[in-house]
Design a protein around this motif. Structure first.
Motif, PDB file in Angstrom:
ATOM      1  N   LYS A 142       0.852  -1.190   0.000  1.00 59.35           N
ATOM      2  CA  LYS A 142       0.000   0.000   0.000  1.00 59.35           C
ATOM      3  C   LYS A 142       0.888   1.241   0.000  1.00 59.35           C
ATOM      4  CE  LYS A 142      -4.042  -2.115   1.954  1.00 59.35           C
ATOM      5  NZ  LYS A 142      -4.931  -2.303   3.076  1.00 59.35           N
ATOM      6  N   GLY A 143       0.516   2.217  -0.826  1.00 63.07           N
ATOM      7  CA  GLY A 143       1.264   3.460  -0.911  1.00 63.07           C
ATOM      8  C   GLY A 143       2.472   3.409  -1.831  1.00 63.07           C
ATOM      9  N   ARG A 144       2.748   2.269  -2.463  1.00 66.10           N
ATOM     10  CA  ARG A 144       3.882   2.132  -3.374  1.00 66.10           C
ATOM     11  C   ARG A 144       3.378   1.970  -4.798  1.00 66.10           C
ATOM     12  NH1 ARG A 144       8.670   0.809  -0.278  1.00 66.10           N
ATOM     13  NH2 ARG A 144       9.762   1.286  -2.202  1.00 66.10           N
ATOM     14  N   ILE A 161      -0.395  -5.277   2.198  1.00 63.97           N
ATOM     15  CA  ILE A 161      -0.281  -5.506   0.758  1.00 63.97           C
ATOM     16  C   ILE A 161      -1.498  -4.923   0.048  1.00 63.97           C
ATOM     17  CG2 ILE A 161      -0.092  -7.259  -1.063  1.00 63.97           C
ATOM     18  CD1 ILE A 161       2.419  -7.010   0.726  1.00 63.97           C
ATOM     19  N   GLY A 162      -1.248  -4.037  -0.913  1.00 62.56           N
ATOM     20  CA  GLY A 162      -2.325  -3.403  -1.658  1.00 62.56           C
ATOM     21  C   GLY A 162      -2.829  -4.233  -2.809  1.00 62.56           C
ATOM     22  N   GLU A 215       2.564 -11.561   4.724  1.00 62.21           N
ATOM     23  CA  GLU A 215       2.153 -10.816   3.527  1.00 62.21           C
ATOM     24  C   GLU A 215       1.014 -11.474   2.760  1.00 62.21           C
ATOM     25  OE1 GLU A 215       5.537 -10.132   0.999  1.00 62.21           O
ATOM     26  OE2 GLU A 215       6.564  -8.907   2.494  1.00 62.21           O
ATOM     27  N   LEU A 216       1.040 -12.820   2.675  1.00 64.06           N
ATOM     28  CA  LEU A 216       0.151 -13.516   1.747  1.00 64.06           C
ATOM     29  C   LEU A 216      -0.756 -14.566   2.391  1.00 64.06           C
ATOM     30  CD1 LEU A 216       2.715 -13.928  -1.142  1.00 64.06           C
ATOM     31  CD2 LEU A 216       0.838 -12.285  -1.003  1.00 64.06           C
ATOM     32  N   ASN A 217      -0.646 -14.736   3.707  1.00 67.34           N
ATOM     33  CA  ASN A 217      -1.532 -15.653   4.442  1.00 67.34           C
ATOM     34  C   ASN A 217      -1.445 -17.106   3.982  1.00 67.34           C
ATOM     35  OD1 ASN A 217      -2.871 -13.616   6.180  1.00 67.34           O
ATOM     36  ND2 ASN A 217      -3.519 -12.806   4.194  1.00 67.34           N
TER      37      ASN A 217
END
Length: 132
Positions: free
Chosen positions: A23-25, A100-101, A52-54
């Motif tokens: 997020k934000g990148r 993570i976006g 990050e990815l569960n």
């Protein structure tokens, strides 16, 4: 020269490599991150991927893939990132965590959308005919 030491998980399906955007990148990154004090590569990588990815990496399938180094994205010139990459099977369904976006599957044509070190990894994967 300052070097940022990071780990990455190479997950390739159908000629595409798994990537994430925080997020934000604006750039996409191969999932992974930095070690915490006392962690081995495999412990840190498994923790980062879970965060990050569960999903959980399957420990007995984790294998070293390569080390790549380039200018660190969003850092002053001369600061490098060294990415130690591993391949591994996983359990669960990939889904982005709060940080993570976006989760995407990228091909070689998307190379310009990733960080400099990831571009080297994309080149290597293309040469090995693992990505399209």
């Amino acid at each position: 020269m300052k070097v940022i030491d990071k780990l990455a998980w190479l997950e390739i399906q159908g000629g595409k490599v798994l990537s994430t955007r925080s997020k934000g990148r604006t750039k996409y990154y191969i999932p992974g991150g930095k070690r915490e004090a006392g962690e081995s590569d495999l412990e840190a990588l498994a923790r980062e991927i879970r965060e990050e990815l569960n999903v959980d990496l399957v420990e007995d399938t984790i294998r070293f893939a390569g080390v790549f180094q380039a200018q660190a994205d969003s850092h002053p010139h001369g600061i490098q990132v060294r990415m130690t990459c591993y391949e591994a099977g996983f359990k669960g369904t990939i889904s982005p965590s709060a940080e993570i976006g976006e989760v995407v599957w990228l091909t070689y044509r998307d190379r310009s959308l990733v960080s400099p070190v990831d571009q080297l990894i994309f080149d290597w994967l293309k040469k090995k005919k693992q990505i399209h």
